[in-house]
Every structure is written in structure tokens, then in C-alpha cells.
Design an enzyme around this catalytic site. Sequence first.
Site, mmCIF file in Angstrom:
data_model
loop_
_atom_site.group_PDB
_atom_site.id
_atom_site.type_symbol
_atom_site.label_atom_id
_atom_site.label_comp_id
_atom_site.label_asym_id
_atom_site.label_seq_id
_atom_site.Cartn_x
_atom_site.Cartn_y
_atom_site.Cartn_z
ATOM 1 C CE LYS A 55 -26.533 -67.300 -3.752
ATOM 2 N NZ LYS A 55 -26.177 -66.328 -4.811
ATOM 3 C CD GLN A 99 -23.470 -66.051 -7.094
ATOM 4 O OE1 GLN A 99 -24.598 -66.464 -6.852
ATOM 5 N NE2 GLN A 99 -22.786 -65.337 -6.228
ATOM 6 C CG ASP A 122 -30.179 -62.206 -7.363
ATOM 7 O OD1 ASP A 122 -29.968 -62.411 -6.157
ATOM 8 O OD2 ASP A 122 -29.423 -62.606 -8.268
HETATM 9 N N1 GUN Z 1 -22.959 -62.119 -5.763
HETATM 10 C C1 GUN Z 1 -22.817 -61.638 -4.504
HETATM 11 N N2 GUN Z 1 -24.031 -61.442 -3.944
HETATM 12 C C2 GUN Z 1 -24.946 -61.792 -4.865
HETATM 13 C C3 GUN Z 1 -26.366 -61.817 -4.878
HETATM 14 O O1 GUN Z 1 -27.052 -61.456 -3.919
HETATM 15 N N3 GUN Z 1 -26.943 -62.262 -6.008
HETATM 16 C C4 GUN Z 1 -26.223 -62.643 -7.096
HETATM 17 N N4 GUN Z 1 -26.868 -63.037 -8.171
HETATM 18 N N5 GUN Z 1 -24.906 -62.634 -7.124
HETATM 19 C C5 GUN Z 1 -24.276 -62.214 -6.006
#
Ligand code: GUN
Length: 287
Positions: A55, A99, A122
Amino acid sequence: MSEAKLIDGKLIAQALRQEIAGEVQRFRQAHARAPALHVVLVGDDAASAVYVRNKEKAVVEAGMIGAVHRLPASTTAAALHQLVRELNEDPAVDGILVQLPLPAHIPVDPILESVDPAKDVDGFHPVNVGKLWSGKAALVPCTPRGCLHLLRTAEVPLEGSRALVIGRSNIVGKPMAALLLGANATVSIGHSRSRDLPARCREADVLIVAAGQRQMVEGSWIKPGATVIDVGMHRGPDGKLCGDVDLASARKVAAAITPVPGGVGPMTIAMLLDNTLKAALARTARS
Ligand code: GUN
């Protein structure tokens, strides 16, 4: 019968990322600053560390600012709340992503609910969830947004179609259903307790599989000519990546299908970039 067309998520994500990078350049010129995403990573989950690195890299490649706050697994809920508060209040921060998963001793919902909805890239905050379901502009979870973009790019007719989403998670299944409903599809949600899931699948013109079960959906479950979007990601016994759909048998029946890898996966990050830009634009317009 000819094999299903593969929907190339890698290519589609690349094109989208290029488009976003162009918009980021214009944002930087207009506002003399770059959109900024702050990612919070708590603990040392190996998969999460890889996701967060990817990311961060993508954000920087798009010309935005990417910051990662790496906190030890022993971090208290109070300390995490304090960091989120600081990021909420910092005008230089456009997007905040905590996350998941968090360490077991930190309750997840209060953390997600503490993120400023305007910075919630998100789309997990109840305010954004509510806006999505009531058809208002919102920050929408990245993976389902990515799936919809794949369907749109592949020119799959959604209006009036029968769409089945398998999986009812807050991250994928439920927001996916809301997006398809917004596109005027007739939407069902299937899950582990659904009776006769194969029969429900055979009725679906558009099938989105986010079940988290390796190669659960086989060709015999698929309606001939259907479009299949596979959100799953697993490592098979042969060491290769595969999805929730058995690609080989599904390809013989479907009209179009996303491969794993190279389908939905690359779209999630592209949509995170887009959500960050969207948040930056909306915040700038408001100030
Ligand atoms: N962990 C797995 N997928 C995601 C996501 O889309 N967002 C976040 N914040 N954590 C994750």
C-alpha cells in the site's frame, strides 16, 4: 464451447492507477500539497506487513504521501485511540487506514468507529456504511469497489440482472451487495448457512465469490454465460495461488471470469489510492 474471457485486473488496475496519478498531479498543482494516507499497523502479522508495504509503495508511486505508523503488538487500546485522534485532528492527513486484524486484546469496532468518517478510506465507519446503503456519496470499501470497477470495465450488464454475492463480511460481501443494488441488480447474499448454494449460484448472471473457501465454487455451480468475480486468495497444495472458484472448470461454463492471481487483488490497492484522492478532494472542498 469457447473458454470464458479472463478479466485482467492487473491491466485494469494499472490503467486506473495511471489515471489517479494524473489527478494527483493536478491536485498538487492546485493545492500546493500532496494527498496523504496514514496507515496504522499494530503487531507483527506477516501477511499484514506485506499488504502495508505494498500500500505504501503504491501511494508513493501515485505521487501521494504515504506514512506508516508501526506499533508493537503490546500497544494498548488507549494508545491506539490516542494515535487515531491525532491523525483525525491533523489537517495534513487525508486518509487513515488501520490495518486489520488487530491484536486480540484490542476491540476492533471502537477503533473503526473512532476514525473521522471523512478520512475513513476503508469505508468501515458506520457513517459510511449507512451512507452506502442509503445511496448517498460515501467512502466505499476498496475490494467491492474494485469488483464493481471490473464489472463496469468488462461492460457486464448489471441493471435487472440476477447477482449473487457469496460471503457476508463487512469488508466485502455486504458492501458488494449494496453496490450491486445501487447498480439496479436483483441481489442475493449466500453464505455458509444458505440452503442449496449450488442451485442459487446456477440462477446468477453475476456471481461474486468472497467465501474464503479454497476452490469452493466449481463449474457445475455456474450458469452458462455468467460473469464470475473471485475475491478469494489461497495458497494451494501445489504452492500456487488460487481463489474461491475452481478456475479450470468455471472457465468452461462462464462467459467472463477474474483469475487469481491478477483479478480482484490488484484492484483493492488501486481503489485505496482513489479513496485517498477522493477524501483529499472532499476535505479540500469543505475547508
Ligand atoms: N485486512 C485485510 N483486508 C483489509 C482491508 O481492506 N482493510 C484493512 N484496514 N485491513 C485489512
